[in-house]
Design an enzyme around this catalytic site. Sequence first.
Site, PDB file in Angstrom:
ATOM      1  N   CYS A 261      40.759  72.635  65.648  1.00 41.56           N
ATOM      2  CA  CYS A 261      41.489  71.918  66.513  1.00 41.56           C
ATOM      3  C   CYS A 261      40.838  71.074  68.003  1.00 41.56           C
ATOM      4  CB  CYS A 261      43.089  72.541  66.729  1.00 41.56           C
ATOM      5  SG  CYS A 261      43.605  72.694  65.593  1.00 41.56           S
TER       6      CYS A 261
HETATM    7  P1  NAD Z   1      43.579  72.521  56.394  1.00 39.81           P
HETATM    8  O1  NAD Z   1      42.226  72.056  56.361  1.00 39.81           O
HETATM    9  O2  NAD Z   1      43.531  73.758  56.215  1.00 39.81           O
HETATM   10  O3  NAD Z   1      44.745  72.303  54.758  1.00 39.81           O
HETATM   11  C1  NAD Z   1      44.590  70.959  55.109  1.00 39.81           C
HETATM   12  C2  NAD Z   1      45.361  71.281  53.553  1.00 39.81           C
HETATM   13  O4  NAD Z   1      45.602  70.274  52.663  1.00 39.81           O
HETATM   14  C3  NAD Z   1      44.287  71.705  52.246  1.00 39.81           C
HETATM   15  O5  NAD Z   1      44.250  72.698  51.559  1.00 39.81           O
HETATM   16  C4  NAD Z   1      44.026  70.498  51.231  1.00 39.81           C
HETATM   17  O6  NAD Z   1      43.427  70.819  50.082  1.00 39.81           O
HETATM   18  C5  NAD Z   1      45.322  69.652  51.439  1.00 39.81           C
HETATM   19  N1  NAD Z   1      45.241  68.448  51.175  1.00 39.81           N
HETATM   20  C6  NAD Z   1      44.407  67.013  51.553  1.00 39.81           C
HETATM   21  N2  NAD Z   1      45.138  65.971  50.677  1.00 39.81           N
HETATM   22  C7  NAD Z   1      45.705  66.227  49.994  1.00 39.81           C
HETATM   23  C8  NAD Z   1      47.200  65.334  49.447  1.00 39.81           C
HETATM   24  N3  NAD Z   1      46.369  63.999  49.559  1.00 39.81           N
HETATM   25  N4  NAD Z   1      47.538  66.165  48.634  1.00 39.81           N
HETATM   26  C9  NAD Z   1      48.007  67.264  48.482  1.00 39.81           C
HETATM   27  N5  NAD Z   1      47.080  68.149  49.247  1.00 39.81           N
HETATM   28  C10 NAD Z   1      46.213  67.595  50.110  1.00 39.81           C
HETATM   29  O7  NAD Z   1      44.231  71.867  57.557  1.00 39.81           O
HETATM   30  P2  NAD Z   1      45.050  72.612  58.662  1.00 39.81           P
HETATM   31  O8  NAD Z   1      44.362  73.659  59.823  1.00 39.81           O
HETATM   32  O9  NAD Z   1      46.296  73.463  58.297  1.00 39.81           O
HETATM   33  O10 NAD Z   1      45.447  71.773  59.208  1.00 39.81           O
HETATM   34  C11 NAD Z   1      46.403  71.105  59.008  1.00 39.81           C
HETATM   35  C12 NAD Z   1      46.953  69.696  59.917  1.00 39.81           C
HETATM   36  O11 NAD Z   1      47.389  70.723  61.189  1.00 39.81           O
HETATM   37  C13 NAD Z   1      45.807  68.991  60.363  1.00 39.81           C
HETATM   38  O12 NAD Z   1      46.128  67.693  61.030  1.00 39.81           O
HETATM   39  C14 NAD Z   1      45.712  69.952  62.036  1.00 39.81           C
HETATM   40  O13 NAD Z   1      45.065  69.075  63.364  1.00 39.81           O
HETATM   41  C15 NAD Z   1      46.854  70.310  61.973  1.00 39.81           C
HETATM   42  N6  NAD Z   1      46.809  71.816  63.259  1.00 39.81           N
HETATM   43  C16 NAD Z   1      46.658  72.523  62.385  1.00 39.81           C
HETATM   44  C17 NAD Z   1      46.110  74.661  62.908  1.00 39.81           C
HETATM   45  C18 NAD Z   1      45.701  74.659  62.649  1.00 39.81           C
HETATM   46  O14 NAD Z   1      45.259  76.802  63.629  1.00 39.81           O
HETATM   47  N7  NAD Z   1      45.308  75.236  61.705  1.00 39.81           N
HETATM   48  C19 NAD Z   1      46.941  74.456  63.991  1.00 39.81           C
HETATM   49  C20 NAD Z   1      48.304  72.945  64.255  1.00 39.81           C
HETATM   50  C21 NAD Z   1      48.266  71.729  63.808  1.00 39.81           C
END
Ligand code: NAD
Length: 417
Positions: A261
């Site tokens: 992030c």
């Molecule tokens: P991640 O990469 O762990 O997970 C994303 C998931 O989305 C993956 O499993 C991927 O296969 C899936 N995906 C991608 N395209 C897709 C589609 N078209 N249809 C269905 N699934 C699909 O990411 P994350 O860490 O969970 O982060 C997700 C969002 O949340 C980002 O914008 C991130 O900035 C935000 N965020 C993350 C955190 C954190 O601590 N990880 C905290 C706050 C906000």
Amino acid sequence: MTIGVIGLGYVGLITAVGFASLGNKVIGVDVEKAKIDKINRSEPPIYENGLKEKLKEVNPNLTATTDMSALKNCEIIFICVGTPSRKDGSIDLSYVKKSAEDISEIIRKSDAYRVIVVKSTVVPGTTESLIPILEKSGKKLGKDFGLAMTPEFLREGSALEDFFNPDRIVIGAYDDKSKEAVSKLFKGFGQNKFYTKLKTAEMIKYASNSFLATKISFINEIGNVCKKLDIDTYEVAKGMGMDKRIGREFLNCGIGFGGSCFPKDVRALIAKAEELDEDPKLLKEVMALNDRQPLKKVNLLKKHIPDLKGKTIGVLGLAFKADTDDIRESRAIPIVDALLREGAIIKAHDPQAEENFRKLFPQIAYSSPEEVLNSDAVLILTNWKSFENLNYKGKLVLDGRRVLKAKEADKYEGICW
Ligand code: NAD
């Protein structure tokens, strides 16, 4: 309620498990079949405190699938897909847009009212930019479907705890009807809810992460000066933090911030500001300092061992922080990279992140912590609690994260203390 979650990564899976645990029916969709199979077997695809037990507990309420049409009866659909950085630092919204297209197909085939909620971190204006994609369905926003943006503030490592006890819930809503539906879902979550516009909710997330990243780079800058003056920066942080205007949190100096992030979000905000003809100098320096900080660790090592060629260097900690297996933008990456370029032989250990790190660095050895300690020098790069139980006596230890037990080493030096 019946809830859909698109993207079952750190955020989506916690959202899905959390709402299922509160008695909702949740359908999670992801493109990765292996991840879906694991979730349906109640096996966590990521390491997160308490997730294994919670997945088993919510099994009857949570279904995972790769089939987007399974979301057809959902009253609320969360978009939780990744929003990575492009090469120039700007945000890549392709997964969010693809999700909107998939949702458009779902609402085209059904007359039921539902609310689409963006939870992925997206630059201001993004949620509104999905309206034309969603309306390709032939349905009208406000009448046939609603739209909201609820940024996620969870911390990896304590994500479930944060889901159930958030400091605040920010809800950006297109209209009152969307706001009501989302409020109903978050009804049991206490008083700290803030209702606002879509793009304000988006900006609150960026401003929050940029502020925390700034706090870290700030204390690292102070720490670099303290180090030269033989001042313990942790004592300085303690004294500063007693002022409630400042607060003690995020004043732990070290090798800088990583994770999925902070670096990505600060870069995306810089790119957005530049697109608007602003020059966000402060945020640029926050990133530049964060890029320099891990290399200070290598310089510190070279003060003790000027020629690293053929020397065995032990690395304790590979995850970007403790209690996670996430190595995205971990400060261990530039450090290991620099050590390899200097010709060092590396033995590394992490309680959870070795499998992920091995994909990036298959050429280094992964060993027990005891074996890692058996090196010419040991670098501590993540402050896992278990590192407080190791025997550092007789070693050369250079600490990047303040593991107090390591002070018993023969020679001990902290990066900023
Ligand atoms: P991640 O990469 O762990 O997970 C994303 C998931 O989305 C993956 O499993 C991927 O296969 C899936 N995906 C991608 N395209 C897709 C589609 N078209 N249809 C269905 N699934 C699909 O990411 P994350 O860490 O969970 O982060 C997700 C969002 O949340 C980002 O914008 C991130 O900035 C935000 N965020 C993350 C955190 C954190 O601590 N990880 C905290 C706050 C906000």
